[in-house]
Write a protein that holds these residues in place. Structure first.
Motif, mmCIF file in Angstrom:
data_model
loop_
_atom_site.group_PDB
_atom_site.id
_atom_site.type_symbol
_atom_site.label_atom_id
_atom_site.label_comp_id
_atom_site.label_asym_id
_atom_site.label_seq_id
_atom_site.Cartn_x
_atom_site.Cartn_y
_atom_site.Cartn_z
ATOM 1 N N ALA A 65 0.287 -1.593 -0.306
ATOM 2 C CA ALA A 65 -0.220 -0.022 0.522
ATOM 3 C C ALA A 65 0.753 1.362 0.262
ATOM 4 O O ALA A 65 0.699 2.093 -0.530
ATOM 5 N N LEU A 66 2.419 1.335 0.486
ATOM 6 C CA LEU A 66 2.860 2.618 0.314
ATOM 7 C C LEU A 66 3.734 2.438 -0.591
ATOM 8 O O LEU A 66 4.213 3.865 -0.956
ATOM 9 N N ILE A 67 3.894 1.459 -1.320
ATOM 10 C CA ILE A 67 4.261 1.719 -2.849
ATOM 11 C C ILE A 67 3.931 1.316 -3.562
ATOM 12 O O ILE A 67 4.014 -0.178 -4.093
ATOM 13 N N PRO A 68 2.353 1.683 -3.800
ATOM 14 C CA PRO A 68 1.561 0.786 -4.807
ATOM 15 C C PRO A 68 2.280 0.807 -6.585
ATOM 16 O O PRO A 68 1.916 0.143 -6.818
ATOM 17 N N ASP A 69 3.819 1.469 -6.320
ATOM 18 C CA ASP A 69 3.727 1.772 -8.161
ATOM 19 C C ASP A 69 4.329 0.632 -8.136
ATOM 20 O O ASP A 69 4.968 0.199 -9.656
ATOM 21 N N LEU A 70 4.941 -0.525 -7.499
ATOM 22 C CA LEU A 70 5.794 -1.245 -7.547
ATOM 23 C C LEU A 70 4.653 -2.683 -6.918
ATOM 24 O O LEU A 70 4.981 -3.583 -5.652
ATOM 25 N N PRO A 71 4.014 -2.920 -7.934
ATOM 26 C CA PRO A 71 3.446 -4.074 -7.742
ATOM 27 C C PRO A 71 3.844 -5.716 -7.020
ATOM 28 O O PRO A 71 2.977 -6.314 -6.185
ATOM 29 N N HIS A 72 4.731 -5.892 -7.773
ATOM 30 C CA HIS A 72 5.490 -7.480 -6.708
ATOM 31 C C HIS A 72 5.746 -6.849 -5.975
ATOM 32 O O HIS A 72 7.039 -6.501 -5.666
ATOM 33 N N LEU A 73 6.198 -8.185 -5.266
ATOM 34 C CA LEU A 73 6.784 -8.426 -3.735
ATOM 35 C C LEU A 73 7.469 -9.558 -3.224
ATOM 36 O O LEU A 73 6.916 -10.174 -3.339
ATOM 37 N N TYR A 74 8.861 -9.330 -3.003
ATOM 38 C CA TYR A 74 9.551 -10.429 -2.280
ATOM 39 C C TYR A 74 9.794 -10.119 -1.000
ATOM 40 O O TYR A 74 10.684 -9.477 -0.799
ATOM 41 N N LEU A 75 9.951 -11.166 -0.115
ATOM 42 C CA LEU A 75 10.375 -11.813 1.102
ATOM 43 C C LEU A 75 12.224 -11.932 0.827
ATOM 44 O O LEU A 75 11.623 -13.439 0.280
ATOM 45 N N THR A 76 12.786 -11.344 1.845
ATOM 46 C CA THR A 76 14.114 -12.211 1.534
ATOM 47 C C THR A 76 14.242 -12.480 3.089
ATOM 48 O O THR A 76 13.722 -11.726 4.319
ATOM 49 N N SER A 77 16.060 -13.370 3.471
ATOM 50 C CA SER A 77 16.074 -13.118 4.944
ATOM 51 C C SER A 77 16.619 -12.395 5.444
ATOM 52 O O SER A 77 16.643 -12.048 6.633
ATOM 53 N N GLY A 78 17.528 -11.034 4.806
ATOM 54 C CA GLY A 78 18.320 -10.066 5.128
ATOM 55 C C GLY A 78 18.934 -9.646 3.725
ATOM 56 O O GLY A 78 18.222 -9.458 2.427
ATOM 57 N N ARG A 79 19.837 -9.085 4.604
ATOM 58 C CA ARG A 79 20.267 -7.218 3.397
ATOM 59 C C ARG A 79 20.852 -7.424 2.109
ATOM 60 O O ARG A 79 19.998 -7.294 1.165
ATOM 61 N N ASP A 80 21.855 -8.949 2.268
ATOM 62 C CA ASP A 80 22.665 -9.111 0.999
ATOM 63 C C ASP A 80 21.370 -9.760 -0.136
ATOM 64 O O ASP A 80 21.342 -9.959 -1.302
ATOM 65 N N GLU A 81 20.862 -10.948 0.691
ATOM 66 C CA GLU A 81 19.288 -11.293 0.228
ATOM 67 C C GLU A 81 18.637 -10.405 -0.515
ATOM 68 O O GLU A 81 18.270 -10.702 -1.817
ATOM 69 N N VAL A 82 18.055 -9.018 -0.351
ATOM 70 C CA VAL A 82 17.710 -8.690 -1.027
ATOM 71 C C VAL A 82 18.086 -7.953 -2.493
ATOM 72 O O VAL A 82 17.958 -7.684 -3.156
ATOM 73 N N PHE A 83 19.350 -7.494 -2.133
ATOM 74 C CA PHE A 83 20.134 -7.007 -3.250
ATOM 75 C C PHE A 83 20.486 -8.254 -4.217
ATOM 76 O O PHE A 83 20.039 -7.837 -5.808
ATOM 77 N N ASP A 84 20.390 -9.570 -3.874
ATOM 78 C CA ASP A 84 20.475 -10.460 -5.114
ATOM 79 C C ASP A 84 19.182 -10.736 -5.732
ATOM 80 O O ASP A 84 19.163 -11.129 -6.620
#
Ligand SMILES: Cc1ncc(COP(=O)(O)O)c(C=O)c1O
Length: 865
Positions: A773-792
Motif C-alpha cells: 500500500a505504501l509503494i503501489p507503483d511497484l506491485p510485485h513483492l518478495y520477502l528475503t532473509s536479509g540485506r544481501d539477499e535483497v540485493f541478490d
C-alpha cells in the motif's frame, strides 16, 4: 502515490485485527495436539488470508494451504488459523528448521525470561554490538567443530555459504573464478551460491559467463549404515600423490549408474567421482570446493566417510579449500551436532583433519559460518535469531536429543524396510539417519501423486530430487506421532498401489472428526464468604481420592483459600450447592508457597505475576466428564481477570506441578492450555522415585520482556549506525512494533521461525499488504532473509527480464552489502572493509553527484558499449 485515506483505513483494519489476535489465549483457543481437518478440505480463513497475500499477483501463488497460528502450533503439530483449526503433523518440521518442534520449552522459557529480547525491536548488526549471546553461540560452535576459529553470522543458508567463498576467492589466483560443486547439490539462491547449485532449471537462468561452476558426479550411497566404510591408507596416498586414475581403471562402472548400495560398485562410483574432481582441480580454475555431507534438496543422497576422507586429501593436494555445507544437516539432524564430524577426516599420515569451513542455517535459526579464515567484516545477522540459535544449539547438545535421534532412526528403518517389502514396485532405497528419512518412488509422477495426498492424510511431506519422498522429524515426535506418520505413509502408498496411473482426489475424508467434548457441569469461582464450607468439602474430596502424602493439610487449605488473590473454582452437580461438589481447582499467589520445591526455583518468584495451582481434584465418580478441563480453564480465565489495586493485571502466568508417569491426561491438558515445562523435580510426593514436572502457562499475552538493548538504540555509536546502510531505518523501533511487543504479539514469531517460502501468518500478510500500500507503483513483492539477499533477489528479478545481460553497472560510492558475492561486487571497493574483494568484475561509472552531467553521460555510454 498511496492514498492517505486508504492508508488510514488499512492501518485501522490491521490494528483491529492485531488487537483481536492479542486477545486470544490458549485456555480459550487450546492447542489441538491432534488431527483436525476441515471436512471438505476447505481452509476457509487461511484461504481468505492467502487471497489478501496474493492480491494483484504481488506474491507468487506458491504457499501451502494452511496459514499458521502461532498460538496453537505445538511440538510436531502444525495448526492453521481456521476456525475450527486445521491441525496436521509437520513431517518436514518446516524443512528442518524447528529442531524441537513448535514452541519448544527451552525457547519459550528463554522468551518469557527475557533472553530473546535484545534485537527484536531494533535491527542491530551484531558486528557493531558484540553481544553475549553471539559470543556464547560462537564459543559453543567452536567447541563442536574444532579447528575453525572464526565464527560469522549471516541471515540465511545462502548467505552462510557465500561467507567462506569470499576469503577463498580473495586468496586465489586471478584465473580461479569458479567453484567446484557436485551434481545434485543445492547451496542457495544468492548469485554465487546459485552458481554452485547443480539443478540447471534453478541455476541456468542466472548464470554469468566465465563464472560457471564445475560439477563432479556425487557417488550416492543408497543403503547408508553407520559408521560406514572408511578410506584405507592406499586410497588416501593415491589421492595425495596422483594415483586415483589407476585405481579407478581397476574399478570400472556403468556410465549410467549413479547409485550403489555398497561393496565394489560403490567404491567404483566414488573413484569415478574423485577422478572427475581431480580433473577439475588440475584445470586450475576453481578457488573452492563446496559439498553437502548429505545432499538434501537433491534427494537425500548420502555418501560414505571414505569418499569424503579422500576428497579432503585430494583438495588439500591441490591447495583448494573445502567447504561443508551443513545448512540442512547441521545441529543434530542426523544425530551428531555436525554431520561431517562422523566422517573422521584425516591426513594420509593419520592425523585428524577437517574442512576449511562449515556452514549451518535452518536448525541454527540463522546463517552461521565457521572457518579457518579471518573474517574482516563478520556481520550481518538479526540479534534475536542469534540468541534463539544459541538456545537451539544447547537443546541439540542435550544427550537425550541424540538418544532420541537414534531411537527415531531405528523405528524409521524398520518401518521403511517393511514398507519396501510390502510395496516392492513402489518403494526403493529406504534410508535414514537420525531425524532424516527418505525413500524413492519409481517416477516424478508417482512422487507428485504421493505428495498430493499430504494434507488430507494429515502429515506434511515434501519431495526432493526427482522422485524422493523425505521427512524431517524432531524429538517432539512421540511414539504415537511416529505411528500416525507411518500410517499416513502406508495409506499414501496403498492408494498409489490401488490406483495405478491415477491422480488422487483433491480431498478425501480419511480421518474421523474428533469425538465431541463431554458436557461438563458449569464451574464457578468461590469467594471467602463460602470458605468454611468449601474447605470442609475439599478435605473430604481429597481424602476420597489421594493417598495421604498427596493430601493438603486442612489448616493449610483453609489459609490458602482465605488468601487475597487466591483463585478457587468449583464444579457442582447442582450449581450453587457445595454439598454436590464434584471437583475444585485451587490456585494461590506464587509468593505464598515460595518455600516449596518448584516455586522456590521459579525465576518469577517475587515478581508477583504468577498464580501457583495447588490442586485440581475431581471426585472419582465424576471423572471422564471433562470436569478437570473445565476447572483448569476456569482457573486460568479467573486468574486473567484479577487486577492489582493500581489496575495492572495481577497474574500473567499460572504454574504448577504434574506428577510424572501418573498424570498424563492432566499434563496433556496443561499442554493444550499453553504449558511450557520448566524443570523436573526429583524426590517428590514422599518417594525417592516421585518426580514432578514444573510447568508455566500464560494467562494473559506475554509482552516482550524489556531489556537494556531492546529499547531505543541508546548507547549506539552514531558512526556504527550510519554504516549499517539499509538496516539504519530499523535501528529505532517503530511505534507500531513496540505496541505489538507490549501486546504480546511478538511471542509467536520470536519463538518459532516460520519458513516464509512455504507458510505465512496473518501478521506477515498484513506486513506485505502494508508495504504494497505504501509503494503501489511497484506491485510485485518478495520477502528475503536479509540485506544481501535483497540485493541478490533484485538482481535476479532484473536478469529474468534481461536474460542475455552479463554485467551490473555500478556507481562509484555505492554500498549494497559485503556478504554475498553480488552485493560485494556492486559496491564500491573503496567502501569494503580491507581484506574483502569484489567477486564479479563489473564496470563502474562515477556517481552523477561527483561529476558533470556530460562526463557522467560519457562514462555511462562508454561502459554500456
Ligand atoms: C544444503 C543447503 N544449502 C543451502 C540452502 C539455502 O538455505 P536458505 O534457504 O536459508 O538460503 C539450503 C536450503 O534448503 C540447503 O538445503
Amino acid at each position: 502515490m498511496s492514498d492517505p485515506k486508504a492508508l488510514d483505513t488499512l492501518e485501522r483494519r490491521h490494528r483491529d485485527e492485531a488487537k483481536a489476535e492479542a486477545a486470544r489465549m490458549p485456555f480459550d483457543h487450546p492447542r489441538p495436539l491432534n488431527w483436525r481437518l476441515p471436512p471438505d478440505g476447505h481452509f476457509e480463513q487461511s484461504q481468505a488470508w492467502l487471497d489478501r497475500l496474493y492480491a494483484g499477483d504481488r506474491v507468487p501463488r506458491e504457499k501451502k494451504p494452511m496459514v499458521l497460528d502461532h498460538l496453537r502450533c505445538f511440538g510436531p503439530w502444525m495448526v492453521s488459523v481456521d476456525e475450527p483449526p486445521a491441525s496436521v503433523l509437520d513431517g518436514m518440521s518446516q524443512t528442518a528448521t524447528v529442531a524441537g518442534g513448535f514452541s519448544p520449552d527451552p525457547v519459550v522459557r528463554a522468551y518469557v525470561e527475557g533472553d530473546l529480547s535484545d534485537g527484536v525491536l531494533r535491527s542491530v548488526d551484531p558486528a557493531f554490538d558484540a553481544h553475549p549471546a553471539a559470543q556464547a553461540f560462537a564459543d559453543l560452535l567452536r567447541a563442536q567443530v574444532p579447528g575453525l576459529p572464526t565464527v560469522s553470522f549471516a541471515a540465511s543458508g545462502a548467505e552462510a555459504n557465500e561467507k567462506p567463498l569470499s576469503p577463498c576467492h580473495a586468496q586465489a589466483r586471478p584465473e580461479q573464478r569458479r567453484v567446484l560443486a557436485f551434481e545434485g547439490g543445492f547451496h542457495g539462491r544468492t548469485l554465487l551460491a546459485l552458481h554452485a547449485t547443480a539443478n540447471p532449471k534453478k541455476r541456468g537462468p542466472y548464470e554469468l559467463a566465465g563464472y560457471e561452476a564445475r560439477f563432479a558426479p556425487f557417488p550416492a550411497w543408497s543403503a547408508p549404515t553407520w559408521p560406514g566404510p572408511e578410506a584405507d591408507d592406499a586410497l588416501l596416498e593415491a589421492a595425495a600423490h596422483g594415483g586415483l586414475r589407476a585405481l579407478a581403471e581397476a574399478h570400472p562402472v556403468d556410465p549410467e549408474q549413479t547409485w550403489a548400495e555398497g561393496g565394489e560398485p560403490l567404491l567404483g562410483l566414488e573413484l569415478r567421482a574423485l577422478v572427475a574432481v581431480e580433473e577439475i582441480l588440475e584445470a586450475g580454475e576453481v578457488f573452492a570446493c563446496i559439498v553437502e555431507p548429505m545432499q538434501a534438496e537433491g534427494g537425500d543422497r548420502y555418501a560414505t566417510p571414505r569418499f569424503f576422507q579422500t576428497l579432503r586429501v585430494l583438495t588439500r593436494a591441490y591447495g583448494v579449500p573445502l567447504v561443508f555445507d551443513e545448512v540442512q544437516t547441521g545441529l543434530g539432524l542426523g544425530g551428531p551436532f555436525a554431520w561431517h564430524r562422523s566422517f573422521h577426516l584425516r591426513t594420509p599420515e593419520g592425523a585428524p583433519d577437517g574442512p576449511d569451513a562449515v556452514t549451518f542455517a535452518k536448525r541454527a535459526q540463522l546463517g552461521v559460518c565457521l572457518s579457518r579464515f579471518e573474517d574482516p567484516d563478520p556481520g550481518s545477522a538479526q540479534l534475536a535469531s542469534v540468541a534463539r540459535g544459541l538456545v537451539h544449539a544447547q537443546m541439540v547438545l542435550d544427550p537425550a536429543y541424540a538418544e532420541r535421534a537414534r531411537e527415531v532412526e531405528a523405528v524409521a528403518r524398520e518401518r521403511l524396510s517393511a514398507l519396501a517389502d510390502r510395496f516392492p514396485e513402489l518403494v526403493t532405497h529406504p534410508r535414514g539417519r537420525g531425524f532424516a528419512l527418505a525413500f524413492d518412488l519409481p517416477s516424478p509422477e508417482h512422487l507428485s501423486r504421493y505428495l498430493a495426498q499430504r494434507f488430507w492424510r494429515g502429515v506434511v511431506v515434501f519431495g526432493a530430487g526427482q522422485r524422493t519422498v523425505r521427512y524431517r522429524l524432531t524429538p517432539a515426535f512421540g511414539a504415537d506421532d511416529l505411528e500416525r506418520l507411518f500410517e499416513a505413509v502406508e495409506g499414501s502408498l496403498a492408494w498409489l498401489a490401488e490406483h495405478p496411473g491415477e491422480a488422487p482426489p483433491a480431498w478425501q475424508e480419511t480421518l474421523a472428526p474428533p469425538p465431541p467434548a463431554p458436557r461438563s457441569p458449569a464451574v464457578r469461582r468461590v469467594g471467602p464468604e463460602e470458605a468454611d464450607e468449601v474447605v470442609q468439602r475439599m478435605v473430604a474430596l481429597e481424602a476420597e481420592i489421594y493417598e495421604p502424602a498427596r493430601r493438603e493439610d486442612p489448616e493449610v487449605l483453609r489459609a490458602q483459600v482465605g488468601l487475597a488473590d487466591a483463585v478457587l473454582v468449583v464444579a457442582e452437580e447442582t450449581p450453587g450447592d457445595l454439598s454436590t461438589l464434584l471437583g475444585f481447582a485451587l490456585g494461590v499467589p506464587l509468593e505464598s508457597v515460595g518455600d516449596r520445591p518448584g516455586p522456590d526455583r521459579d525465576p518469577m518468584l517475587g515478581k508477583e505475576n504468577t498464580l501457583y495451582s495447588v490442586s485440581i481434584t475431581v471426585a472419582a465418580r465424576a471423572q471422564g466428564r471433562g470436569i478437570g478441563a473445565a476447572l483448569k480453564r476456569a482457573q486460568l480465565a479467573e486468574a486473567a481477570r484479577l487486577r492489582h489495586p493500581d489496575g495492572r493485571p495481577r497474574y500473567t502466568f499460572c504454574t504448577g506441578r504434574n506428577r510424572v508417569g501418573h498424570t498424563g491426561a492432566m499434563t496433556r491438558l496443561n499442554r493444550r492450555f499453553g504449558a511450557c515445562a520448566l524443570f523436573v523435580l526429583e524426590g517428590q510426593y514422599g518417594e525417592t522415585e516421585g518426580r514432578a514436572l514444573y510447568y508455566r502457562q500464560p494467562v494473559r499475552p506475554v509482552p516482550l520482556p524489556t531489556s537494556e538493548r531492546s529499547g531505543d538504540g541508546v548507547g549506539l555509536d552514531p558512526a556504527g549506525e550510519l554504516a549499517m546502510g539499509v538496516q539504519r531505518p530499523l535501528v529505532r523501533p517503530p511505534k507500531s512494533l513496540r505496541a505489538e511487543a507490549e501486546a504480546g504479539l511478538l511471542m509467536g514469531p520470536v519463538v518459532d521461525k516460520i519458513t516464509l517460502c512455504n507458510y505465512v501468518t496473518p501478521a506477515i500478510v498484513r506486513a506485505v499488504e502494508w508495504v504494497s500500500a505504501l509503494i503501489p507503483d511497484l506491485p510485485h513483492l518478495y520477502l528475503t532473509s536479509g540485506r544481501d539477499e535483497v540485493f541478490d533477489k533484485a538482481l535476479r528479478v532484473c536478469r529474468t527480464h534481461r536474460p542475455e545481460a552479463q554485467v551490473v553497472l555500478r556507481l562509484s560510492g555505492s554500498y549494497f552489502g559485503h556478504v554475498s558475492a553480488a552485493a560485494r561486487s556492486a559496491s564500491d571497493p573503496g567502501l569494503l572493509t580491507p581484506g574483502l574483494r569484489p567477486f564479479f568484475e563489473w564496470p563502474a561509472v562515477p556517481h552523477p553527484a561527483t561529476t558533470t552531467p556530460e562526463a557522467f553521460e560519457g562514462a555511462l555510454c562508454a561502459a554500456v558499449e
